[in-house]
Design a protein around this motif. Structure first.
Motif, PDB file in Angstrom:
ATOM      1  N   SER A  13       0.832  -1.212   0.000  1.00 62.08           N
ATOM      2  CA  SER A  13       0.000   0.000   0.000  1.00 62.08           C
ATOM      3  C   SER A  13       0.861   1.255   0.000  1.00 62.08           C
ATOM      4  O   SER A  13       0.567   2.231  -0.693  1.00 62.08           O
ATOM      5  CB  SER A  13      -0.931  -0.003   1.215  1.00 62.08           C
ATOM      6  OG  SER A  13      -1.824  -1.100   1.184  1.00 62.08           O
ATOM      7  N   LEU A  61      -2.566  -4.102  -5.596  1.00 62.05           N
ATOM      8  CA  LEU A  61      -3.317  -4.267  -4.354  1.00 62.05           C
ATOM      9  C   LEU A  61      -4.469  -5.254  -4.452  1.00 62.05           C
ATOM     10  O   LEU A  61      -5.073  -5.590  -3.428  1.00 62.05           O
ATOM     11  CB  LEU A  61      -3.885  -2.912  -3.903  1.00 62.05           C
ATOM     12  CG  LEU A  61      -2.912  -1.746  -3.784  1.00 62.05           C
ATOM     13  CD1 LEU A  61      -3.668  -0.470  -3.466  1.00 62.05           C
ATOM     14  CD2 LEU A  61      -1.862  -2.029  -2.719  1.00 62.05           C
ATOM     15  N   ARG A 200      -4.424  -0.137   2.157  1.00 64.24           N
ATOM     16  CA  ARG A 200      -5.498  -0.292   1.185  1.00 64.24           C
ATOM     17  C   ARG A 200      -5.891  -1.764   1.149  1.00 64.24           C
ATOM     18  O   ARG A 200      -5.039  -2.637   1.212  1.00 64.24           O
ATOM     19  CB  ARG A 200      -5.055   0.158  -0.214  1.00 64.24           C
ATOM     20  CG  ARG A 200      -4.406   1.537  -0.261  1.00 64.24           C
ATOM     21  CD  ARG A 200      -5.413   2.645  -0.097  1.00 64.24           C
ATOM     22  NE  ARG A 200      -4.791   3.962  -0.185  1.00 64.24           N
ATOM     23  CZ  ARG A 200      -4.578   4.773   0.844  1.00 64.24           C
ATOM     24  NH1 ARG A 200      -4.923   4.388   2.063  1.00 64.24           N
ATOM     25  NH2 ARG A 200      -4.027   5.957   0.681  1.00 64.24           N
TER      26      ARG A 200
END
Length: 254
Positions: A13, A61, A200
């Motif tokens: 992240s 991600l 995230r």
């Protein structure tokens, strides 16, 4: 999630956050001649950067993004739920000529501030939003304003999932003065990209363009309809993402 898995996700992240801001530099340089010559260059640069962010979020991600509904292409006011920077990216990237009322301090942000001015954003001093609204409506009536979709956030700030915040009456004033349709936008992006912090989460972040509200409604009716549409649909999107929402109201913070 704890231990090595959490640490690895946090590091990815962090790398993602650094990379998306660093990506502004080559994009801005690549589009600089066009941007200096015409506003279209700045718009194209901003749209390209939005696509890059969405791609990096997916590959780095596992965070997929989705735009639902029909983004407007004519001059309207877009009134959106604001949970994080991601909803800005998704909404702007989905419309042809988006522009914002932004804090004047952002003008001085390297690259971002100048691109924002070129795409037609309106910088305002804190506490002087009313003056900005008056100037904007005067420009619209006189034909001096850049055409496009004005994106505003009726709650005035990022609001985390599960947190209640009032809708500000300045939204009704702008709706009345502009005399344009209003397109509400709901989202669940804060479940995956929080308003604060680095981490995230993987999943599918969604913004959804809802049916437009026609111009000319009384302010109280407009605000009631807007809040009901945005909040109820955002609750459903967050529930779809696994956030603990009782449809009709949040049950806890996340």
């Amino acid at each position: 999630m704890t231990g090595p898995a959490y640490a690895w996700r946090w590091l990815r992240s962090l790398a993602f956050s650094i990379l998306i801001y660093a990506a502004m530099i080559p994009v801005a340089l690549a589009y600089l001649p066009w941007t200096l010559a015409h506003r279209d260059g700045a718009v194209a640069a901003a749209h390209r950067w939005c696509r890059i962010v969405r791609w990096l979020a997916r590959v780095m991600l596992g965070l997929r993004t989705e735009v639902r509904g029909t983004p407007p292409t004519r001059e309207v006011m877009i009134a959106a739920k604001h949970q994080s920077f991601l909803d800005i990216i998704l909404i702007y990237g989905a419309v042809p000529r988006g522009k914002f009322i932004m804090k004047k301090e952002l003008v001085y942000a390297p690259i971002l501030g100048q691109i924002a001015l070129r795409i037609g954003c309106v910088p305002v001093d804190r506490g002087k939003r009313g003056a900005a609204i008056r100037q904007m409506t005067e420009d619209v009536r006189a034909g001096n304003a850049d055409p496009g979709q004005l994106i505003i956030y009726p709650q005035g700030t990022r609001v985390a999932p599960g947190v209640a915040a009032p809708y500000k009456v300045g939204t009704a004033a702008l709706y009345r003065e502009l005399g344009q349709p209003c397109v509400p936008v709901a989202c669940n992006v804060g479940v995956f990209w929080p308003k604060r912090g680095v981490l995230r989460r993987p999943g599918t972040a969604i913004v959804e363009f809802l049916p437009e509200i026609p111009p000319g409604l009384p302010p109280a009716e407009f605000m009631s309809r807007l809040e009901d549409m945005v909040e109820s649909r955002s609750d459903r999107l967050m529930a779809e993402a696994g956030f603990p929402i009782a449809l009709g109201g949040p049950v806890e913070d996340h």
